[in-house]
Motif scaffolding. Structure first.
Motif, PDB file in Angstrom:
ATOM      1  N   THR A 246      30.947  37.361  42.740  1.00 55.14           N
ATOM      2  CA  THR A 246      31.640  36.230  43.193  1.00 55.14           C
ATOM      3  C   THR A 246      33.036  35.849  42.691  1.00 55.14           C
ATOM      4  OG1 THR A 246      30.555  34.827  41.373  1.00 55.14           O
ATOM      5  CG2 THR A 246      29.169  35.471  43.173  1.00 55.14           C
ATOM      6  N   LYS A 247      33.579  34.869  43.397  1.00 57.24           N
ATOM      7  CA  LYS A 247      34.935  34.581  42.933  1.00 57.24           C
ATOM      8  C   LYS A 247      34.816  33.618  41.619  1.00 57.24           C
ATOM      9  CE  LYS A 247      37.037  34.599  47.648  1.00 57.24           C
ATOM     10  NZ  LYS A 247      37.539  33.682  48.697  1.00 57.24           N
ATOM     11  N   GLU A 248      33.711  32.913  41.612  1.00 58.94           N
ATOM     12  CA  GLU A 248      33.511  32.226  40.303  1.00 58.94           C
ATOM     13  C   GLU A 248      33.252  32.962  39.042  1.00 58.94           C
ATOM     14  OE1 GLU A 248      30.190  28.831  38.496  1.00 58.94           O
ATOM     15  OE2 GLU A 248      29.755  30.141  40.511  1.00 58.94           O
ATOM     16  N   GLU A 249      32.517  34.412  39.274  1.00 54.36           N
ATOM     17  CA  GLU A 249      32.340  35.115  38.236  1.00 54.36           C
ATOM     18  C   GLU A 249      33.788  35.973  37.916  1.00 54.36           C
ATOM     19  OE1 GLU A 249      30.632  39.809  37.725  1.00 54.36           O
ATOM     20  OE2 GLU A 249      30.449  38.424  39.533  1.00 54.36           O
ATOM     21  N   VAL A 250      34.705  36.149  39.066  1.00 53.98           N
ATOM     22  CA  VAL A 250      35.967  36.886  38.674  1.00 53.98           C
ATOM     23  C   VAL A 250      37.049  35.558  37.691  1.00 53.98           C
ATOM     24  CG1 VAL A 250      37.954  37.690  39.730  1.00 53.98           C
ATOM     25  CG2 VAL A 250      35.854  38.247  40.760  1.00 53.98           C
ATOM     26  N   ASN A 251      36.691  34.643  38.151  1.00 51.66           N
ATOM     27  CA  ASN A 251      37.502  33.615  37.368  1.00 51.66           C
ATOM     28  C   ASN A 251      37.028  33.549  36.023  1.00 51.66           C
ATOM     29  OD1 ASN A 251      39.166  33.126  39.572  1.00 51.66           O
ATOM     30  ND2 ASN A 251      37.829  31.401  40.274  1.00 51.66           N
ATOM     31  N   LEU A 252      35.591  33.528  35.739  1.00 56.11           N
ATOM     32  CA  LEU A 252      35.195  33.356  34.425  1.00 56.11           C
ATOM     33  C   LEU A 252      35.505  34.660  33.676  1.00 56.11           C
ATOM     34  CD1 LEU A 252      33.305  32.214  32.329  1.00 56.11           C
ATOM     35  CD2 LEU A 252      31.268  33.480  33.413  1.00 56.11           C
ATOM     36  N   VAL A 253      35.598  35.857  34.229  1.00 53.70           N
ATOM     37  CA  VAL A 253      36.280  36.907  33.409  1.00 53.70           C
ATOM     38  C   VAL A 253      37.630  36.862  33.050  1.00 53.70           C
ATOM     39  CG1 VAL A 253      36.634  39.637  33.709  1.00 53.70           C
ATOM     40  CG2 VAL A 253      34.229  38.458  34.493  1.00 53.70           C
ATOM     41  N   LYS A 254      38.437  36.227  33.910  1.00 55.32           N
ATOM     42  CA  LYS A 254      39.851  35.993  33.583  1.00 55.32           C
ATOM     43  C   LYS A 254      39.953  35.035  32.312  1.00 55.32           C
ATOM     44  CE  LYS A 254      41.669  36.647  38.204  1.00 55.32           C
ATOM     45  NZ  LYS A 254      42.417  35.888  39.252  1.00 55.32           N
ATOM     46  N   GLU A 255      38.970  34.103  32.051  1.00 51.63           N
ATOM     47  CA  GLU A 255      39.052  32.988  31.170  1.00 51.63           C
ATOM     48  C   GLU A 255      38.802  33.690  29.834  1.00 51.63           C
ATOM     49  OE1 GLU A 255      36.737  29.511  31.902  1.00 51.63           O
ATOM     50  OE2 GLU A 255      37.671  29.362  34.012  1.00 51.63           O
ATOM     51  N   LEU A 256      37.568  34.628  29.811  1.00 53.25           N
ATOM     52  CA  LEU A 256      37.076  35.247  28.871  1.00 53.25           C
ATOM     53  C   LEU A 256      37.754  36.371  28.311  1.00 53.25           C
ATOM     54  CD1 LEU A 256      33.286  35.214  29.972  1.00 53.25           C
ATOM     55  CD2 LEU A 256      34.159  33.664  28.256  1.00 53.25           C
ATOM     56  N   PHE A 257      38.463  37.071  29.062  1.00 53.18           N
ATOM     57  CA  PHE A 257      39.294  38.322  28.901  1.00 53.18           C
ATOM     58  C   PHE A 257      40.872  38.097  29.341  1.00 53.18           C
ATOM     59  CE2 PHE A 257      34.863  39.440  28.893  1.00 53.18           C
ATOM     60  CZ  PHE A 257      34.886  40.444  28.021  1.00 53.18           C
ATOM     61  N   PRO A 258      41.332  36.991  28.667  1.00 49.77           N
ATOM     62  CA  PRO A 258      43.045  36.935  29.245  1.00 49.77           C
ATOM     63  C   PRO A 258      44.018  37.943  29.074  1.00 49.77           C
ATOM     64  CG  PRO A 258      42.339  35.653  27.434  1.00 49.77           C
ATOM     65  CD  PRO A 258      41.042  36.384  27.525  1.00 49.77           C
ATOM     66  N   ASP A 259      43.675  38.943  28.196  1.00 53.77           N
ATOM     67  CA  ASP A 259      44.694  39.810  28.099  1.00 53.77           C
ATOM     68  C   ASP A 259      44.441  41.215  28.731  1.00 53.77           C
ATOM     69  OD1 ASP A 259      45.779  38.251  26.023  1.00 53.77           O
ATOM     70  OD2 ASP A 259      44.458  38.900  24.548  1.00 53.77           O
ATOM     71  N   TYR A 260      43.633  41.116  29.759  1.00 53.80           N
ATOM     72  CA  TYR A 260      43.298  42.224  30.672  1.00 53.80           C
ATOM     73  C   TYR A 260      43.891  42.020  32.061  1.00 53.80           C
ATOM     74  CZ  TYR A 260      40.117  43.896  26.855  1.00 53.80           C
ATOM     75  OH  TYR A 260      39.793  43.970  25.620  1.00 53.80           O
TER      76      TYR A 260
END
Length: 453
Positions: A246-260
């Motif tokens: 989901t887009k919500e999940e993709v955004n969550l990963v960006k928050e949790l792993f900002p250096d990737y």
């Protein structure tokens, strides 16, 4: 078509009739009036013309009268491959489809999965899901279990007992912001994963293997992901997880792993993207991420029922295939409400047609292409296609005996002169377990069950 290398094992069974399968170059190949011999090790020893039964019987040492003859409306097809299914969620399949993914996990999934510390509960559910999927023609399943090692080992034992080819994963998750009590410490996850892999491999089940299973990036620390990549590499194991559902999940990963760079990059930099990796969904992957999939040999499990049931998105399968990324189909029980791979075939076609409604220039998938995805494509996605996926000499005989005219079945054959390709299409669109009269895995008949349905 005959093999130049004769099998060293004796011939156990010979079947005569129509065989329908996919090859690497042809989505559907029809082999009419063929003889197929299976050796005592469960492998396909030869495929030849039915008219040559006398010559072949002399060459391979079987009695012509012992050949099993298929009926007019019957055919053999390869067993179907479910590249993504949560065995632990089967108890509530067909319900609880009223909210988006992350809320759905919190409300339904994690509380149910926490129950698997009770081995009797686990035995009951896992027995039902293995039997149900086998009845529906799933000869190979890639299973998520739970965080519980002993229950996950039990799933492997049950799959072995019923003769299903399976990859079984003990779920790993040391971060859970939804249900705090359903998670492991990093030390527990690492130690129990080691125990699970070691004990399952020690069983030496012929068709059941462990698969390293980080639930998904949002539920795992970077340290745990790195450890799982290391243990998979050191033991040459399969890897499964989720990605970009989901887009919500993709955004969550960006928050949790900002250096990737991306969700895919998170897995890649922790050595979890290999030619034995299958990641479910991928609805929102970029072209750059698909390029990384192709370069590493990782594959996607397309789960259309779940994608639509949870309103996650619609994977553009044509785009994935154009990127030359391996792709198989999955039921994703219980986000997908059906444990049948026939449903996965139908929802894959539906999704493709929905994309065509949105863009009339879209190149809709054909039923032939989706048939290949459900069989050979799934074996490729799981890097098992050297052993199974179609009818080639030397491969294991994983097969469904389909009777499109089964008594009490869902298909009415009005014109009884229909050819095998029409019968295949009718089965894919209309058929169910009543049409699957026998299921074979590695040459052994596993359905009907010995103790009855």
């Amino acid at each position: 078509m005959m093999s130049s290398n004769e099998s060293a094992a004796g011939i156990a069974h010979v079947y005569r009739g129509t065989f329908v399968h996919a090859t690497y170059h042809t989505a559907v190949e029809i082999l009419e009036d063929r003889l197929l011999g299976v050796d005592t090790e469960g492998k396909i020893a030869f495929i030849g013309s039915g008219k040559e039964v006398d010559r072949l019987s002399q060459k391979w040492g079987f009695e012509a009268f012992a050949v099993t003859q298929l009926g007019q409306h019957e055919f053999f097809m390869p067993g179907m491959v479910d590249t993504h299914i949560h065995a632990s969620q089967y108890s509530y399949a067909g319900t609880a489809l009223d909210m988006p993914l992350l809320q759905w996990l919190n409300m339904y999934t994690f509380p149910v999965e926490a129950c698997y510390k009770d081995l009797e509960f686990a035995r009951n559910v896992y027995t039902h899901v293995v039997k149900r999927t086998l009845r529906n023609g799933t000869t190979t399943a890639c299973y998520f279990a739970t965080i519980h090692t002993d229950a996950s080992l039990l799933l492997g034992q049950i799959a072995n007992d019923f003769g299903q080819r399976a990859l079984v994963g003990k779920v790993c998750m040391d971060t859970n912001n939804f249900i705090p009590h359903y998670k492991e410490t990093p030390e527990e996850s690492e130690g129990e994963t080691n125990r699970f892999i070691g004990e399952l491999l020690k069983k030496k089940y012929p068709l059941v293997r462990p698969v390293v299973t980080p639930r998904f990036a949002p539920s795992c620390s970077a340290a745990l992901l790195g450890y799982l990549g290391e243990i998979a590499h050191n033991n040459d194991l399969h890897i499964q997880s989720h990605i970009s559902e989901t887009k919500e999940e993709v955004n969550l990963v960006k928050e949790l792993f900002p250096d990737y760079d991306s969700y895919t990059d998170v897995y890649h930099r922790h050595n979890l993207l290999t030619d034995k990796t299958v990641l479910a969904h991928g609805c929102h992957l970029t072209d750059g991420e698909l390029k990384l999939f192709r370069e590493t040999g990782a594959s996607i499990a397309h789960c259309p029922n779940s994608n639509i049931s949870l309103c996650s998105g619609m994977l553009d399968v044509r785009r994935v295939l154009n990127h030359k990324v391996k792709l198989g189909l999955g039921t994703d029980v219980a986000g997908g409400y059906s444990p049948s791979m026939l449903d996965a075939v139908r929802r894959t076609l539906d999704t493709s047609k929905a994309l065509t409604i949105q863009d009339t220039q879209y190149h809709t998938l054909t039923f032939e292409e989706v048939f290949r995805l459900a069989t050979l494509g799934g074996s490729q996605a799981l890097s098992l296609d050297e052993n199974t996926g179609n009818f080639e000499v030397g491969k294991d005989f994983d097969a469904l005996r389909v009777n499109t005219d089964a008594a009490g079945g869902p298909i009415d054959l009005i014109n009884h002169g229909e050819g095998p390709k029409v019968l295949l299409e009718k089965f894919l669109n209309l058929g169910d377990d009543r049409n699957i009269v026998e299921v074979y895995v590695a040459g052994k008949r596993v359905v009907p069950f010995v103790e009855g349905p």
